[in-house]
Design an enzyme around this catalytic site. Structure first.
Site, PDB file in Angstrom:
ATOM      1  N   HIS A   2      53.301  28.358   9.096  1.00 48.48           N
ATOM      2  CA  HIS A   2      52.752  29.670   8.772  1.00 48.48           C
ATOM      3  C   HIS A   2      52.522  29.692   7.275  1.00 48.48           C
ATOM      4  CE1 HIS A   2      53.128  30.971  12.998  1.00 48.48           C
ATOM      5  NE2 HIS A   2      54.588  30.487  12.781  1.00 48.48           N
TER       6      HIS A   2
ATOM      7  N   SER B 285      39.160  25.190 -18.119  1.00 51.93           N
ATOM      8  CA  SER B 285      38.275  26.316 -18.002  1.00 51.93           C
ATOM      9  C   SER B 285      37.484  26.631 -19.253  1.00 51.93           C
ATOM     10  CB  SER B 285      39.081  27.512 -17.594  1.00 51.93           C
ATOM     11  OG  SER B 285      38.489  28.661 -18.106  1.00 51.93           O
TER      12      SER B 285
ATOM     13  N   LYS C  81      44.436  26.881 -18.660  1.00 48.95           N
ATOM     14  CA  LYS C  81      43.920  26.490 -17.191  1.00 48.95           C
ATOM     15  C   LYS C  81      43.843  24.874 -17.291  1.00 48.95           C
ATOM     16  CE  LYS C  81      42.094  28.903 -14.048  1.00 48.95           C
ATOM     17  NZ  LYS C  81      41.652  29.520 -13.257  1.00 48.95           N
TER      18      LYS C  81
ATOM     19  N   GLU D  70      39.376  20.491  -4.820  1.00 46.34           N
ATOM     20  CA  GLU D  70      38.552  21.826  -4.377  1.00 46.34           C
ATOM     21  C   GLU D  70      37.084  21.191  -4.007  1.00 46.34           C
ATOM     22  OE1 GLU D  70      39.020  25.467  -6.762  1.00 46.34           O
ATOM     23  OE2 GLU D  70      39.301  23.878  -8.212  1.00 46.34           O
TER      24      GLU D  70
END
Ligand code: ARG
Length: 461
Positions: free
Chosen positions: A157, A278, A284, A291
């Protein structure tokens, strides 16, 4: 009469829009190698069976070789109005060898021809997938071997559950890719069936040898039913399903790497070469490769759905709808091939951060099961042991300490069965070390697993 064969009731040629709409040359030219390979095999077989003379067969093979070198040299002129790769190649062949070129299509139809081309193509691509899947599994084995003693929280979970070794976690993926590899091998046995000789749909009256063509192209068997041979595309569907599972496995791994790269986990440092910054937030470092791989999984599934839908309403045998089988496969193949290969490269240079994993272990009572098992091993029914441990966890939580930081007295307040030796049991290393049954996360079963995987990989070479 210069009209087309079916021209009796047609006053005009196809509209330009229709010609563009119906052509497949723009994408099926990718099959030129397979088309020429299949045609050379067919020509050679026609010669050996005496359907055409050996000299004619030789002429055809020579001409086809020339077409191949023209295409590879870039001097071949593709003509869209010739519809597809088959007609383009046959037209050029006839220019080169003269009227004998027209004999190539004896005892053959574009229906069995295109089925053979696609089978040859899917076969070659599946073999490439196999190689990359094995390479990926090999990288996972290497990284697992490095991290036999690195522990991290295993989750259910997505909640911290029990400590596991990083090796066990990585080898879980190696097992998935091994199964994907086996699925591809199994799929190949059904791909590598030659449909040539089925002709349009009913077989042929010429005394040809389908088995010989199969032998020439390196396929171990031939079609059992001519109608099935020209209308079956389940071999592409199976390949797309194999590819979908590969992408699904990669996507789950990407999801974990994205989480692990988040500073709140910090389990991995993404190599600069596999992440991006970024444009607005200078701090970042984004896990874009992971992704995109997760995102591209949708393309793979889309290809599978598209072909399933394409096929579901088609009566036997060939229908032009089936021309739409190629682009989904080409697209899925690009996606699967690049994804597996980039994942293998990225994993090879990914930096794991054992210290961050270690810190995470200390949060979340990952040794609670150890205490419950300890009590159960001393005769307390597991349900009661579970309850007593839960109460101990609640106390530790209230005090803001770990389970092993409770005093012996405190622990004994939940069960008199607890003794000093409980502290050794509560150590994370010991929790992992004692899970020593086959398939468990203990060092011996993990080493055995690694050995089995490496023997498998060595056997592939
Ligand atoms: N371009 C066609 C395809 O990809 C080749 C087969 C055409 N056959 C036919 N009977 N029109 O399916």
């Amino acid at each position: 009469m210069t009209k087309k064969m079916w021209g009796g009731r047609f006053a005009e040629a196809a509209a330009a829009t229709v010609e563009q709409y119906t052509q497949s040359e723009s994408f099926d030219r990718a099959l030129y190698r397979e088309d020429i390979k299949g045609s050379k095999a067919h020509a050679a077989m026609l010669g050996q069976c005496g359907v055409i003379s050996q000299e004619e067969a030789g002429e055809l093979v020579r001409g086809l070789d020339q077409v191949l070198s023209e295409i590879e040299a870039g001097s071949f002129v593709w003509r869209r109005e010739l519809e597809d790769v088959h007609m383009n190649i046959e037209r050029r062949l006839t220019e080169i060898v003269g009227p004998v070129g027209g004999k190539l299509h004896t005892a053959r139809s574009r229906n069995d021809q295109v089925a053979l081309d696609l089978r040859l193509h899917v076969s070659a691509r599946l073999e490439a997938w196999s190689g990359e899947l094995a390479r990926l599994a090999g990288v996972l084995c290497d990284r697992a071997a490095e991290h036999a003693n690195t522990l991290l929280p295993g989750c259910t979970h997505l909640q911290p559950a029990q400590p596991v070794s990083l090796a066990q976690h990585l080898l879980a993926y190696a097992q998935m890719f091994r199964r994907d590899h086996a699925r591809v091998a199994d799929c190949l046995t059904r791909v590598r069936v030659s449909p040539l000789g089925a002709a349009a749909l009913a077989g042929t009256t010429h005394a040809i040898s389908p088995a010989q063509v199969a032998g020439f192209v390196g396929f171990p068997s031939t079609f059992a039913n001519s109608m099935d041979a020209v209308s079956d595309r389940d071999f592409v569907l199976e390949a797309l399903f194999c590819g979908s599972l590969v992408m699904m496995h990669l996507s789950r791994f990407c999801e974990e790497l994205i989480l692990w790269a988040n500073p709140n986990f910090g389990y991995v440092k993404l190599p600069d070469a596999y992440s991006t910054g970024s444009s607005i937030m200078p701090q970042k470092k984004n896990p874009d490769v992971c992704e995109l791989m997760r995102g591209k999984t949708g393309r793979g599934y889309g290809a599978l759905m598209s072909l399933l839908t394409l096929m579901k309403g088609l009566p036997l045998t060939y229908n032009r709808d089936m021309q739409e089988d190629k682009e989904p496969f080409f697209d899925a193949d690009r996606t699967v091939s690049a994804s597996v290969s980039i994942m293998a490269d990225m994993l090879g240079v990914l930096q794991f951060v054992p210290a961050a994993m270690r810190r995470a272990l200390a949060r979340g009572f990952l040794n609670a099961t150890e205490l419950a098992d300890y009590l159960a091993a001393r005769g307390l029914p597991f349900r009661e042991a579970h309850h007593a441990t839960g109460a101990a966890v609640a106390l530790a939580e209230r005090k803001g300490v770990a389970l092993e930081e409770l005093s012996l007295e405190e622990l004994r307040s939940f069960s008199p069965l607890v003794e000093q030796d409980v502290y050794a049991v509560l150590e994370f290393e010991s929790a992992v070390r004692r899970r020593n049954l086959p398939g468990g996360t203990g060092p011996e079963p993990v080493a055995d697993q690694l050995a089995v995987l490496r023997t498998w990989l060595a056997g592939l070479r």
